[in-house]
Design a protein around this motif. Structure first.
Motif, PDB file in Angstrom:
ATOM      1  N   HIS A 129       1.045  -1.326   0.094  1.00 35.08           N
ATOM      2  CA  HIS A 129       0.071   0.152   0.302  1.00 35.08           C
ATOM      3  C   HIS A 129       0.876   1.685  -0.171  1.00 35.08           C
ATOM      4  O   HIS A 129       1.827   1.497   0.781  1.00 35.08           O
ATOM      5  CB  HIS A 129      -0.607   0.308   0.685  1.00 35.08           C
ATOM      6  N   THR A 131       0.155   5.088   0.114  1.00 36.72           N
ATOM      7  CA  THR A 131      -0.650   6.262  -0.278  1.00 36.72           C
ATOM      8  C   THR A 131       0.187   7.417  -1.441  1.00 36.72           C
ATOM      9  O   THR A 131       0.868   7.872  -1.316  1.00 36.72           O
ATOM     10  CB  THR A 131      -1.044   6.826   1.138  1.00 36.72           C
ATOM     11  N   ARG A 164      -7.989   9.015 -10.364  1.00 42.90           N
ATOM     12  CA  ARG A 164      -8.515   7.967  -9.308  1.00 42.90           C
ATOM     13  C   ARG A 164      -7.822   6.682 -10.056  1.00 42.90           C
ATOM     14  O   ARG A 164      -8.109   5.810  -9.111  1.00 42.90           O
ATOM     15  CB  ARG A 164      -9.331   7.761 -11.601  1.00 42.90           C
ATOM     16  N   THR A 166      -4.975   5.946  -8.980  1.00 44.01           N
ATOM     17  CA  THR A 166      -4.058   5.457  -8.092  1.00 44.01           C
ATOM     18  C   THR A 166      -5.172   5.964  -6.527  1.00 44.01           C
ATOM     19  O   THR A 166      -4.306   5.261  -5.470  1.00 44.01           O
ATOM     20  CB  THR A 166      -3.177   6.705  -7.467  1.00 44.01           C
ATOM     21  N   ARG A 167      -6.246   6.473  -6.385  1.00 46.77           N
ATOM     22  CA  ARG A 167      -7.336   6.258  -5.971  1.00 46.77           C
ATOM     23  C   ARG A 167      -6.408   7.499  -4.677  1.00 46.77           C
ATOM     24  O   ARG A 167      -6.723   7.565  -3.482  1.00 46.77           O
ATOM     25  CB  ARG A 167      -7.637   4.700  -4.590  1.00 46.77           C
ATOM     26  N   ARG A 169      -5.056  11.672  -4.324  1.00 44.47           N
ATOM     27  CA  ARG A 169      -5.563  13.463  -3.858  1.00 44.47           C
ATOM     28  C   ARG A 169      -4.792  14.171  -5.476  1.00 44.47           C
ATOM     29  O   ARG A 169      -4.124  13.823  -4.752  1.00 44.47           O
ATOM     30  CB  ARG A 169      -5.871  13.311  -2.349  1.00 44.47           C
TER      31      ARG A 169
END
Length: 174
Positions: A129, A131, A164, A166-167, A169
């Motif tokens: 995972h 971010t 989108r 990479t989900r 921000r």
């Protein structure tokens, strides 16, 4: 109509590289039909990628991996996809995202966290995972180029598609 994604069996050998194949699968699963492009020379920097593609450095999504420290002291990988024309301000990002600190990662941390070597870190297909933050300045470009798992491979995309898939921000990085 032909499949826009090249067939690995008839494509340049780099498209069969395990990291590139992993990126290709992740893009396909995310509904991205962009073709991975193999560059003649390695593009380990945004400037090298821009020169090889004949585009602006600002249209390159430079993949920078950081060690982000949460307020409780936990460290986590943070990928910042920044316009090649920008420098990331870690203090600004930490304040904007709630991290206690953000520090540049070394090569071992990058590979361990993403499964990619520096110079080929893709926005998707990480082995763990990660971010992701996407530089809002990339939205100024109709086409943005991102690494595809190897220093010789890239793919065309957009700011919105990067957010989108990479989900991630969208943020101001400086």
């Amino acid at each position: 109509m032909a499949d826009p994604t090249p067939d690995v069996a008839t494509s340049p050998p780099l498209l069969a590289h395990p990291a590139v194949a992993r990126v290709r699968r992740a893009l396909t699963e995310a509904g991205v039909s962009a073709e991975i492009v193999v560059l003649d020379d390695a593009a380990r920097t945004a400037a090298q990628a821009a020169a090889a593609l004949g585009t602006s450095v600002a249209a390159i999504a430079n993949s920078l991996v950081f060690v982000a420290t949460l307020p409780d002291g936990t460290e986590t990988p943070l990928l910042v996809l920044t316009s090649g024309g920008h420098r990331v301000d870690p203090e600004h990002l930490a304040a904007a995202t709630g991290y206690a600190s953000i520090d540049k990662a070394d090569a071992a941390f990058v590979r361990r966290s993403t499964g990619f070597a520096i110079g080929g870190v893709a926005p998707v297909a990480h082995t763990g995972h990660v971010t992701t933050l996407v530089d809002a300045a990339l939205a100024e470009h109709e086409v943005v180029w991102a690494a595809a798992g190897h220093p010789h491979t890239v793919f065309p995309t957009t700011h919105d598609e990067l957010v989108r898939v990479t989900r991630g921000r969208s943020v101001t990085v400086r």
